[in-house]
Design an enzyme around this catalytic site. Structure first.
Site, PDB file in Angstrom:
ATOM      1  N   HIS A 113       3.251  23.798   4.857  1.00 16.31           N
ATOM      2  CA  HIS A 113       3.855  23.319   6.204  1.00 16.31           C
ATOM      3  C   HIS A 113       4.431  22.252   6.310  1.00 16.31           C
ATOM      4  O   HIS A 113       5.525  21.141   7.393  1.00 16.31           O
ATOM      5  CB  HIS A 113       2.921  22.819   7.343  1.00 16.31           C
TER       6      HIS A 113
HETATM    7  C1  UD1 Z   1       2.811  16.873  11.887  1.00 14.59           C
HETATM    8  C2  UD1 Z   1       3.064  15.867  10.975  1.00 14.59           C
HETATM    9  C3  UD1 Z   1       2.795  15.995   9.341  1.00 14.59           C
HETATM   10  C4  UD1 Z   1       1.505  16.511   9.191  1.00 14.59           C
HETATM   11  C5  UD1 Z   1       1.147  17.962   9.813  1.00 14.59           C
HETATM   12  C6  UD1 Z   1      -0.389  18.184  10.646  1.00 14.59           C
HETATM   13  C7  UD1 Z   1       4.766  14.166  11.866  1.00 14.59           C
HETATM   14  C8  UD1 Z   1       6.333  13.618  11.422  1.00 14.59           C
HETATM   15  N1  UD1 Z   1       4.291  15.468  10.844  1.00 14.59           N
HETATM   16  O1  UD1 Z   1       3.321  18.177  11.170  1.00 14.59           O
HETATM   17  O2  UD1 Z   1       3.297  14.620   8.614  1.00 14.59           O
HETATM   18  O3  UD1 Z   1       1.339  16.722   8.246  1.00 14.59           O
HETATM   19  O4  UD1 Z   1       1.391  17.484  11.412  1.00 14.59           O
HETATM   20  O5  UD1 Z   1      -0.671  19.445  10.852  1.00 14.59           O
HETATM   21  O6  UD1 Z   1       4.167  13.397  12.377  1.00 14.59           O
HETATM   22  N2  UD1 Z   1       3.219  23.822  16.904  1.00 14.59           N
HETATM   23  C9  UD1 Z   1       2.737  24.770  18.229  1.00 14.59           C
HETATM   24  N3  UD1 Z   1       1.499  24.194  18.642  1.00 14.59           N
HETATM   25  C10 UD1 Z   1       1.132  22.972  18.050  1.00 14.59           C
HETATM   26  C11 UD1 Z   1       1.723  21.960  17.068  1.00 14.59           C
HETATM   27  C12 UD1 Z   1       2.968  22.725  16.910  1.00 14.59           C
HETATM   28  O7  UD1 Z   1       2.477  24.970  17.489  1.00 14.59           O
HETATM   29  O8  UD1 Z   1      -0.686  22.550  18.126  1.00 14.59           O
HETATM   30  C13 UD1 Z   1       4.290  23.622  16.493  1.00 14.59           C
HETATM   31  C14 UD1 Z   1       5.746  23.435  17.740  1.00 14.59           C
HETATM   32  O9  UD1 Z   1       6.604  24.558  17.520  1.00 14.59           O
HETATM   33  C15 UD1 Z   1       5.894  22.607  16.482  1.00 14.59           C
HETATM   34  C16 UD1 Z   1       6.243  22.483  15.210  1.00 14.59           C
HETATM   35  O10 UD1 Z   1       5.113  23.984  15.408  1.00 14.59           O
HETATM   36  O11 UD1 Z   1       7.843  22.174  16.808  1.00 14.59           O
HETATM   37  C17 UD1 Z   1       6.336  21.623  14.360  1.00 14.59           C
HETATM   38  O12 UD1 Z   1       4.685  20.536  15.047  1.00 14.59           O
HETATM   39  P1  UD1 Z   1       5.214  18.792  14.869  1.00 14.59           P
HETATM   40  O13 UD1 Z   1       3.878  18.186  15.071  1.00 14.59           O
HETATM   41  O14 UD1 Z   1       6.291  18.834  15.097  1.00 14.59           O
HETATM   42  O15 UD1 Z   1       5.440  19.071  13.199  1.00 14.59           O
HETATM   43  P2  UD1 Z   1       3.665  19.449  13.011  1.00 14.59           P
HETATM   44  O16 UD1 Z   1       5.254  20.426  11.176  1.00 14.59           O
HETATM   45  O17 UD1 Z   1       2.208  20.204  12.773  1.00 14.59           O
HETATM   46  N1  UDP Z   2      -6.993  22.236   7.654  1.00 13.18           N
HETATM   47  C1  UDP Z   2      -8.349  22.984   9.431  1.00 13.18           C
HETATM   48  N2  UDP Z   2      -7.326  24.193   9.652  1.00 13.18           N
HETATM   49  C2  UDP Z   2      -6.361  25.115   8.008  1.00 13.18           C
HETATM   50  C3  UDP Z   2      -6.092  24.225   8.003  1.00 13.18           C
HETATM   51  C4  UDP Z   2      -6.219  22.888   7.388  1.00 13.18           C
HETATM   52  O1  UDP Z   2      -8.952  22.703   9.700  1.00 13.18           O
HETATM   53  O2  UDP Z   2      -6.543  26.144   8.711  1.00 13.18           O
HETATM   54  C5  UDP Z   2      -8.189  20.778   7.708  1.00 13.18           C
HETATM   55  C6  UDP Z   2      -8.090  20.515   6.512  1.00 13.18           C
HETATM   56  O3  UDP Z   2      -9.473  20.514   6.007  1.00 13.18           O
HETATM   57  C7  UDP Z   2      -7.832  19.582   6.701  1.00 13.18           C
HETATM   58  C8  UDP Z   2      -6.847  18.951   7.281  1.00 13.18           C
HETATM   59  O4  UDP Z   2      -6.839  20.232   7.586  1.00 13.18           O
HETATM   60  O5  UDP Z   2      -8.579  18.108   6.790  1.00 13.18           O
HETATM   61  C9  UDP Z   2      -5.145  18.773   6.680  1.00 13.18           C
HETATM   62  O6  UDP Z   2      -4.319  18.797   7.683  1.00 13.18           O
HETATM   63  P1  UDP Z   2      -3.272  19.544   7.358  1.00 13.18           P
HETATM   64  O7  UDP Z   2      -2.691  19.785   5.834  1.00 13.18           O
HETATM   65  O8  UDP Z   2      -2.601  19.929   8.611  1.00 13.18           O
HETATM   66  O9  UDP Z   2      -2.254  17.546   7.339  1.00 13.18           O
HETATM   67  P2  UDP Z   2      -2.019  16.771   6.341  1.00 13.18           P
HETATM   68  O10 UDP Z   2      -3.507  16.193   5.218  1.00 13.18           O
HETATM   69  O11 UDP Z   2      -1.147  17.493   5.307  1.00 13.18           O
HETATM   70  O12 UDP Z   2      -1.051  15.294   6.477  1.00 13.18           O
END
Ligand code: UD1
Ligand code: UDP
Length: 370
Positions: free
Chosen positions: A206
């Protein structure tokens, strides 16, 4: 200050829940604090937030800020403004934030501007890559926090180099691993989904640098397709990545004729079971690098750097960037390693949250300060 120190824990995005849950529960068990929970709503899908609040045993949040998705500036600003408003109406003695997401820095800034000290769980991690939004969030949050709770030795070194006060830095271990150890047995006993392959590698991606760039995503897909001829893949697709696969017209190619199984984000226990059963994990997640180490599953990290170097030092992780040839070579190297030889860092023992609470108790006993 109130008779019992008032502490608010802030969560908002998927990786926050696993880190914050054990601290919240340890504070509740202690009984000497008045604990509140604020959910910013940075993530809002049931599969990205709601299921974790429920499955990890959180109480109903005292506030749901409902900020949702937006650009960095807007999302951060919305948390900042909404959380400030909430703090003004509900004065606190400390705000506890976790991880490195936009909600983390925004809540921190709102609190310190109101002279409320902040404790940061997972402080000190550094990738050295300022093009990564999380790195900026980490640097700013740590600079503003009064208590810095660190998961691995590199974090202590980084904070020392940046001039943090030594008495404010505490190597407590990993609260995310507290959660993993709490649920590990249940996960190990859960049955394999009947339509999943017996042997497989698990994929999660992601990071914007991998999935928002069409050429990078195409290259990664090429490597995954080639690897899937040797070992089928299960890919839990993050919503950002799902969107990009569709935008770039790659959703069909991503299945590699059935050898790559695309599934939506999984619930916590389901995902842990999927990790534990995997022969290999290909990921750019931060938390997954750590969890896989404890589950003794080899990881290839599709990044040029990691803020979690202890996972490499302990033998469980290898950096491959997003170059297809390096990803394939990395996968073969890690498949040949003996996971039984992976080491687990000190303090990744299920008791990190208790050490956080003990330090918080001391902070208030000494007289809290910014
Ligand atoms: C965010 C965090 C990242 C973390 C990740 C975990 C920041 C800068 N980034 O990235 O550090 O590793 O979460 O998963 O804070 N979306 C949905 N449903 C949701 C949430 C998001 O559809 O519930 C989609 C939306 O299109 C959104 C995109 O995902 O624009 C990105 O979501 P966002 O929270 O901005 O960043 P992440 O890539 O999820
Ligand atoms: N995770 C989950 N379901 C998934 C993918 C990840 O429960 O399909 C959990 C994973 O075990 C960990 C957390 O989400 O506890 C990690 O989150 P993510 O990879 O979104 O963010 P990051 O750690 O990169 O910030």
């Amino acid at each position: 200050m109130a008779s019992r120190p008032r502490i608010t824990i802030v969560v908002g995005a998927r990786p926050n829940f696993m880190k914050a849950g054990p601290v919240l529960h340890a504070l509740q068990r202690h009984g000497g604090f008045e604990v509140k929970l604020v959910n910013t709503g940075q993530h809002y899908d049931e599969r990205m937030a709601g299921s974790f609040l429920r499955d990890l045993g959180f109480p109903k949040p005292d506030a749901d800020l409902g900020v949702g998705s937006a650009s960095h500036g807007k999302q951060t600003a919305q948390v900042l403004a909404s959380f400030e408003e909430w703090l003004l109406a509900h004065p606190q003695d400390l705000v506890l934030v976790v991880g490195d997401v936009n909600s983390t820095i925004a809540a921190t800034l709102a609190a310190v501007k109101l002279h409320v000290p902040v404790a940061h769980v997972e402080a000190g991690l550094r990738s050295g890559d300022r093009a990564m939004p999380e790195e900026l969030n980490r640097l700013a949050t740590d600079a503003l926090s009064s208590l810095l709770f660190v998961t691995e030795p590199s974090g202590v070194d980084n904070l020392r180099r940046e001039g943090a006060r030594a008495d404010r830095v505490e190597l407590v271990g990993n609260t995310m691993i507290d959660t993993l150890l709490r649920f590990r047995e249940v996960a190990l006993q859960s049955p394999r989904p009947p339509d999943w392959p017996d042997r497989y590698a698990l994929v999660t991606l992601h990071r914007p640098s991998n999935v928002d760039d069409g050429a990078a995503l195409r290259g990664i897909l090429g490597a995954l397709q080639e690897l899937s001829a040797e070992l089928p893949l299960v890919w839990t697709v993050h919503p950002r990545t799902q969107k990009r696969l569709e935008d770039f017209g790659l959703a069909g190619a991503a299945t590699a004729g059935g050898r790559i199984r695309l599934v939506p984000p999984l619930g916590y226990v389901e995902f842990m079971a999927a990790m534990a059963r995997a022969r290999l994990i290909l990921t750019d997640s931060g938390g997954v690098q750590e969890e896989a180490l404890v589950l003794k599953v080899p990881v290839v990290t599709l990044r040029e750097n990691t803020e979690r170097p202890v996972t490499i030092d302990c033998g469980g992780n290898l950096l491959a960037g997003n170059d297809p040839a390096r990803i394939l070579a990395g996968a073969r190297t890690m498949l040949a390693r003996d996971p039984a030889a992976f080491r687990v860092p000190e303090g990744w023992d299920g008791k990190a949250a208790e050490r956080v609470v003990a330090r918080l108790e001391r902070f208030f006993a000494e007289g809290p300060s910014l």
